[in-house]
Design an enzyme around this catalytic site. Structure first.
Site, PDB file in Angstrom:
ATOM      1  N   ASP A 117     -55.183 -46.776 -23.968  1.00  0.00           N
ATOM      2  CA  ASP A 117     -55.135 -47.250 -25.341  1.00  0.00           C
ATOM      3  C   ASP A 117     -54.167 -46.381 -26.144  1.00  0.00           C
ATOM      4  OD1 ASP A 117     -56.498 -48.881 -27.554  1.00  0.00           O
ATOM      5  OD2 ASP A 117     -56.791 -46.828 -28.267  1.00  0.00           O
TER       6      ASP A 117
ATOM      7  N   GLU B 261     -50.423 -48.943 -23.749  1.00  0.00           N
ATOM      8  CA  GLU B 261     -49.759 -49.496 -24.933  1.00  0.00           C
ATOM      9  C   GLU B 261     -48.692 -48.506 -25.402  1.00  0.00           C
ATOM     10  OE1 GLU B 261     -53.014 -51.955 -27.408  1.00  0.00           O
ATOM     11  OE2 GLU B 261     -53.466 -49.825 -27.245  1.00  0.00           O
TER      12      GLU B 261
END
Length: 751
Positions: free
Chosen positions: A400, A431
């Site tokens: 994340d 990400e």
């Protein structure tokens, strides 16, 4: 060095041992020799507790019979007397136990810990104590005393088990948590070229009362252990694990399964009673870590026994492996539930990033950023990933907000995984962005888009360029993308996307680094985005096609006041035919693009959250997978399944070079291997001259190709559309062209 003799934050030396936390004697006996500071000749029923706290003046260990918070009747039973240090806490102590019953706060024993000693005979920054008789199932916490008089109660940041809501840690003998057959558990052998990732939330997977999962297991790890479930337990349409086998994906990405802080685990258990309303079950996505190395308790059948959640989490992973799926874990090392976390309580000011004035950095948008570049935070993260891979047999990790992690830490994780048996096959991607700026020194390179070239080429990333080109911008809900009304604008970008952006400024070392997708848990679902974009005209957009209840039939323009209706969100076939066509085209593009395809669970049956773009704390009912909708839209499910099968049978799709003919219209055409893919989002038939699909060999000559051999073998509009396309193509005679049906995704094969 500070005036008090305690090292300043920037001068703290990391600890390089592998024995932080609570290690039962049985585990220690099987490992290499211990470090200085531990008790020699310890019995086999005890535990060694070690914690890194180099800025404290002393640390105490407290032992309990229960996990403390919401422990129910019978907690706080008086225990035996131990060798006690001072047990009374000063009034200013930060205990984190507000709301615990008074009796639950009282330890049955408190022990002073001794400074750990390094090989050089000097303190190594740790505190350690061995306690005989404190074995598996013993709950504990620490009280840290600082030179300035501050005192802090904290759970163990290195804990591997915990009680309800993670407020106290628990000693665990991990061997006791292994389900039957765990030693033989192995991930399925799936080459990267066949990887298709399906993202889900443990609760979403089975919370639906129509899932066919027994009520006591809905929303839990154990829901994944039911291999043969059906809608309402009577229908022939499969759900959950049986459904995944039918769909054909090869990897399941689980949203956070570590212990997080936003769901009351005790309340979740109460809400799981057969007579409770499942729609009101406590819910959160879980992107708020509390204990990184402990599974979440609200997904277990008993959050009060720290061993139960571990065993049931392992059973879930074991079942996924047995059914043919790799398991990818969503990890959130960029921030924690709050800045007042166990790591910061133990070493204040070290683990969270701060600006020069002391203000917390907030690049995560969650109030704190973890300082991955600091040596002990880096060690913590690398050790944690290895622990999940080794102890829980996790096959991959999704990071994340990877853009808040530094590249050295990410590469260190890759190296550590590679060192494990079979570790080179472990998957890593994340990400490549952050929510905002973060406080790092200029010499720290973050793993965002600017740092991708510094990453190991086996660390992948989500391609938001592909996503936004295909479906439309995520921040502007009504702005269309290639399949939803702005085909001419985005056709050039889609032609790059299908080839993993090779030959462009965003090209990277390996196509395997590109995660290609049009939906994830964040933002609108694909269906909701298409509904919004195709039922409005924000930003001056004029649609390229008409149809639907809000369009001016003469102009093809949606009124500014119009938008999707509930019936359109619900995929009423009489109102949403054009949206369904766009969905099928989007899926086809992703599945036939170079790189790794990824989808949010339920994308394949037009999952809707009725326009909610951030359902992280909304109701369980809004978030769960609607299995009756999946049955109703089985045709779309079958379409996705066919695309997945096609991709898996044709390895060249993953990384093979593409021939992408130049066109000046909205149609995208490319050849990969022996297949030609066409996408026509317009309302008119289009044509492609096959001479542009010929590949040149190393001698500059066209490779042999029978122009008359191209056959449309797959179409988003069905077999009838294939026949029509082939007939139209044949009608062109000697100057061979292929006819590309309107509003279609097609695959042609040279046979």
């Amino acid at each position: 060095m500070s005036v008090s003799g305690i090292p300043a934050i920037d001068d703290l030396q990391p600890y390089d041992g592998d024995d932080l936390g609570a290690i039962p004697d049985g585990e220690r006996a099987a490992s290499k020799g211990g470090r200085g500071g531990e008790t020699e000749g310890a019995d086999r029923d005890g535990t060694t507790f070690r914690v890194w706290a180099p800025t404290t003046s002393r640390v105490e260990l407290r032992l309990f019979h229960d996990g403390g918070d919401c422990c129910g009747s019978g907690c706080g039973v008086a225990g035996t007397t131990g060798v006690h240090a001072e047990s009374a806490l000063p009034p200013s102590t930060s205990t984190g136990e507000e709301g615990d019953a008074d009796v639950s706060r009282q330890p049955y024993a408190t022990y002073a810990m001794a400074p750990g000693m390094g090989a050089d005979g000097r303190p190594d920054g740790t505190w350690v104590v061995h306690i005989d008789g404190a074995g598996h199932g013993t709950f504990y916490d620490y009280v840290a005393y600082f030179p300035d008089g501050h005192v802090s109660r904290t759970a163990d940041p290195w804990a591997r088990a915990a009680g309800a809501n993670g407020r106290r840690s628990m000693v665990v003998d991990l061997r006791r948590t292994d389900p039957e057959g765990w030693a033989d558990d192995k991930a399925p052998t799936i080459p990267l070229s066949e990887l298709v990732v399906w993202e889900t939330h443990v609760g979403d997977f089975s919370n639906d009362p129509h899932s066919g999962i027994p009520a006591e297991h809905r929303g839990t790890y154990l829901a994944f252990t039911h291999d043969e479930t059906r809608v309402d337990d009577t229908s022939e349409f499969p759900t959950c694990m049986a459904y995944l086998r039918r769909l054909g994906v090869t990897a399941v990405q689980l949203m956070p399964i570590f212990d997080f802080g936003s769901v009351d685990e005790a309340a979740a258990r109460e809400a799981s009673r057969p007579d409770a309303d499942p729609a009101h079950k406590p819910f959160n996505w879980g992107y708020d870590p509390v204990n990184y190395n402990v599974p979440e308790g609200s997904y277990s059948t008993d959050p009060f026994d720290g061993a139960v959640r571990i065993r049931e989490c392992k059973r879930m992973i074991q079942s996924l492996h047995r059914n043919g799926f790799k398991v990818i874990m969503d990890v959130v090392y960029n921030h924690m539930y709050g800045a007042d976390n166990w790591l910061e309580r133990m070493v204040p000011g070290y683990f969270c990033r701060r600006y020069a004035g002391g203000a917390l950095s907030n690049g995560s948008g969650c109030g704190n950023d973890m300082a991955s570049e600091r040596p002990m935070m880096r060690k913590y993260i690398v050790d944690s990933v290895e622990y999940w891979a080794r102890e829980y047999h996790i096959d991959g990790f999704r990071f994340d907000l990877m853009g808040l992690m530094d590249v050295d830490t990410m590469n260190a994780i890759r190296d550590r995984l590679d060192a494990l048996p079979g570790g080179a096959a472990k998957i890593m991607y994340g990400e490549p962005w952050a929510a905002d700026m973060t406080a790092v020194s200029p010499d720290v390179v973050l793993a965002g888009k600017r740092g991708l070239s510094r990453l190991d080429p086996r660390i992948g990333f989500f391609s938001d360029d592909s996503r936004d080109s295909i479906r439309g911008n995520i921040f502007h809900h009504h702005k269309p993308g290639y399949v939803s009304g702005a085909a001419r604008e985005f056709a050039p970008a889609v032609r790059h996307a299908v080839d993993a952006w090779r030959g462009t400024e965003v090209e990277v070392a390996s196509v395997g680094q590109f995660v290609q997708y049009v939906s994830s848990h964040d933002d609108l679902t694909l269906w909701d985005k298409l509904c919004m974009a195709m039922r409005s005209v924000a930003f001056g957009h004029v649609g390229e096609f008409g149809g639907g209840s809000g369009v001016d039939s003469g102009s093809g323009v949606w009124s500014a006041e119009s938008g999707p209706t509930d019936a359109e969100y619900d995929a009423d076939p009489s109102l949403s035919g054009d949206i369904m066509e766009a969905n099928r085209m989007a899926a086809g593009i992703v599945m036939m693009s170079a790189g790794v395809p990824f989808m949010l669970s339920g994308e394949e049956f037009a999952r809707t959250k009725h326009g909610c773009d951030n359902s992280y704390n909304q109701s369980a009912a809004l978030n769960w997978l609607d299995w009756r909708r999946a049955r109703r839209l089985a045709g779309l499910v079958d379409y996705y399944s066919a695309l997945i099968r096609w991709r898996r049978r044709n390895p060249s799709v993953f990384g093979g070079s593409r021939i992408v003919p130049q066109r000046d219209d909205s149609v995208v055409v490319f050849r990969v291997g022996g297949d030609c893919v066409t996408v026509n989002p317009t309302k008119q038939m289009a044509w492609q001259n096959v001479s542009a699909l010929r590949a040149m060999n190393d001698w500059g000559q066209f490779a042999p190709l029978d122009d008359s051999a191209w056959q449309c073998v797959f179409s988003s509009r069905g077999a009838e559309a294939c026949g029509e396309a082939n007939w139209e193509s044949y009608s062109r005679g000697h100057e061979r062209q292929i006819a590309i049906p309107s509003r279609s995704f097609c695959i042609w094969r040279c046979e």
